[in-house]
Design an enzyme around this catalytic site. Structure first.
Site, mmCIF file in Angstrom:
data_model
loop_
_atom_site.group_PDB
_atom_site.id
_atom_site.type_symbol
_atom_site.label_atom_id
_atom_site.label_comp_id
_atom_site.label_asym_id
_atom_site.label_seq_id
_atom_site.Cartn_x
_atom_site.Cartn_y
_atom_site.Cartn_z
ATOM 1 N N MET A 194 -0.102 1.278 5.068
ATOM 2 C CA MET A 194 -0.844 1.551 6.295
ATOM 3 C C MET A 194 -1.980 0.548 6.442
ATOM 4 O O MET A 194 -2.450 -0.041 5.477
ATOM 5 C CB MET A 194 -1.392 2.978 6.301
ATOM 6 C CG MET A 194 -2.468 3.287 5.286
ATOM 7 S SD MET A 194 -3.076 4.984 5.487
ATOM 8 C CE MET A 194 -4.331 5.036 4.196
ATOM 9 N N HIS B 203 -2.580 -1.109 -3.244
ATOM 10 C CA HIS B 203 -3.687 -0.173 -3.048
ATOM 11 C C HIS B 203 -3.454 1.082 -3.870
ATOM 12 O O HIS B 203 -2.459 1.790 -3.686
ATOM 13 C CB HIS B 203 -3.818 0.209 -1.571
ATOM 14 C CG HIS B 203 -4.202 -0.927 -0.685
ATOM 15 N ND1 HIS B 203 -4.022 -0.902 0.675
ATOM 16 C CD2 HIS B 203 -4.771 -2.132 -0.964
ATOM 17 C CE1 HIS B 203 -4.459 -2.025 1.203
ATOM 18 N NE2 HIS B 203 -4.909 -2.801 0.227
ATOM 19 N N ASP C 255 -4.368 -4.748 6.066
ATOM 20 C CA ASP C 255 -4.778 -5.612 4.967
ATOM 21 C C ASP C 255 -3.657 -6.600 4.625
ATOM 22 O O ASP C 255 -2.497 -6.201 4.480
ATOM 23 C CB ASP C 255 -5.120 -4.758 3.740
ATOM 24 C CG ASP C 255 -5.781 -5.568 2.637
ATOM 25 O OD1 ASP C 255 -6.335 -6.640 2.938
ATOM 26 O OD2 ASP C 255 -5.740 -5.115 1.479
ATOM 27 N N SER D 8 0.854 -1.188 0.000
ATOM 28 C CA SER D 8 0.000 0.000 0.000
ATOM 29 C C SER D 8 0.889 1.236 0.000
ATOM 30 O O SER D 8 1.679 1.411 -0.921
ATOM 31 C CB SER D 8 -0.966 -0.035 1.202
ATOM 32 O OG SER D 8 -1.867 1.044 1.159
ATOM 33 N N THR D 9 0.803 2.068 1.029
ATOM 34 C CA THR D 9 1.541 3.319 1.068
ATOM 35 C C THR D 9 3.043 3.074 0.932
ATOM 36 O O THR D 9 3.632 2.338 1.718
ATOM 37 C CB THR D 9 1.265 4.059 2.396
ATOM 38 O OG1 THR D 9 -0.140 4.095 2.624
ATOM 39 C CG2 THR D 9 1.817 5.465 2.352
#
Length: 366
Positions: free
Chosen positions: A294, A200, A297, A174-175
């Protein structure tokens, strides 16, 4: 008790309306302080010469100096966590992926006035992303620009690649994941097992990211489509948008299925959904990695992979932009090991080798 200092935020966008929406929306969060706005990159540079914010929200398509050039200028000398607020045009999507590769922490689709009552929820989400960005580890970057030459053709798959794969690799991020995935994929060999990824990213941006990855390394990379067959040397990136990506087994081959379903861990596509499907069909012949991001998940899904007999690793805190997802997985015992980012690709290949070598390498013993 000393009051916690607010997150000082600079808004850079050529639209007066967007600047107003962001200023009002973010300013309502008690942890965020809007310390200035700028209509273009030149104005923002003048502002930075006087005062350094904790976070910048940045539009990319602006007059004079574009946002990407501005981002690269300060990321090379004095990095500041930056959240890109981008429109979902093809040109903007490509620039956004380049910005994430250059060190931007996150990307958010530009808010629209026609959202009506949904605008408040969107602003709350943007405020949360700004707060996460404030705690991100950003480093000075001499980020490579995408290849200027035409996309180099991938070699035609020889028989060693064409055989039915007996192993697969599953990755979630993600991030900070754009930089991390680039580092991992560009060092995997052309004959590696098939790779399935959830990163993401808003709808409209994953196709540009897949295209960028396809230009940068030996692997074939594409945005996944329903029915894609997993092949050695092929990377399938889950499309951002309304569907989850899963892996099924059909007529002896593993295939992608894009399915409807609610958000899982506030995400769609979700790493957990992909990992749970892989745990069910891979028969333990899978290596998985959770990279920077973050939230949580992927944690439960990776634990399912480990329980199924698959191999599991997560990126360590020191090399993460945000340690949330790897840490959540670590807390429940999902990864066998935490690894520096630069060791992830070699671990993935070494763990795949267990299928033939029959034992795991001592350097990565649990």
């Amino acid at each position: 008790m000393q009051e916690q200092r607010k997150i000082r935020t600079l808004i850079v966008d050529d639209s007066a309306m967007v600047r107003k929406i962001l200023s009002i929306g973010l300013g309502q969060d008690p942890e965020i302080e809007i310390i200035g706005t700028a209509a273009d990159a030149n104005m923002a540079m003048q502002y930075l010469a006087r005062k350094k914010p904790d976070v910048i929200t940045l539009d990319l398509e602006m007059p004079n100096m574009d946002g990407l050039t501005f981002l690269r200028s300060f990321m090379k000398t004095d990095p500041i966590p930056t959240v890109v607020i981008s429109s979902q045009t093809q040109r903007s999507a490509q620039a956004t992926v380049d910005a994430l590769a250059a060190g931007a922490v996150d990307v958010i689709a530009k808010p629209r006035m026609e959202l009506g009552g949904g605008l408040g929820d969107m602003m709350a989400s943007i405020a949360q992303r700004v707060k996460v960005a404030a705690g991100a580890q950003v480093r000075m970057s001499a980020a490579r620009q995408p290849a200027a030459q035409p996309m180099r053709p991938k070699p035609v798959a020889p028989s060693s690649l064409a055989k039915v794969p007996d192993w697969m690799i599953a990755i979630g991020a993600s991030t900070g994941g754009v930089q991390a995935l680039t580092r991992v994929l560009e060092t995997l060999p052309a004959d590696c097992p098939p790779v399935v990824i959830v990163q993401h990213m808003p709808e409209g941006f994953t196709a540009s990211f897949a295209k960028r990855l396809n230009q940068m390394g030996p692997l074939r990379v594409k945005e996944a489509e329903d029915g894609d067959v997993l092949e050695n040397g092929l990377v399938l990136l889950a499309p951002g948008g309304p569907k989850h990506m899963t892996v099924i087994k059909h007529m002896g081959r593993h295939q992608v299925r894009l399915i409807d379903g609610p958000e899982v861990c506030f995400s769609r596509p979700s790493v957990d959904v992909l990992f749970h499907s892989v745990a069910q069909v891979a028969g333990g012949k899978v290596s998985s990695a959770i990279l920077t991001g973050m939230g949580k998940d992927g944690a439960e899904g990776q634990l399912a992979i480990r329980k199924s007999g698959g191999r599991t690793a997560a990126q360590d805190e020191a090399s993460c932009v945000v340690f949330g997802m790897p840490n959540a997985a670590h807390q429940i015992g999902a990864p066998e090991t935490l690894l520096p980012l630069d060791d992830v690709s070699s671990w993935l290949m070494n763990s795949c080798a267990r299928a033939t070598a029959g034992d795991r390498l001592e350097s990565y013993k649990v």
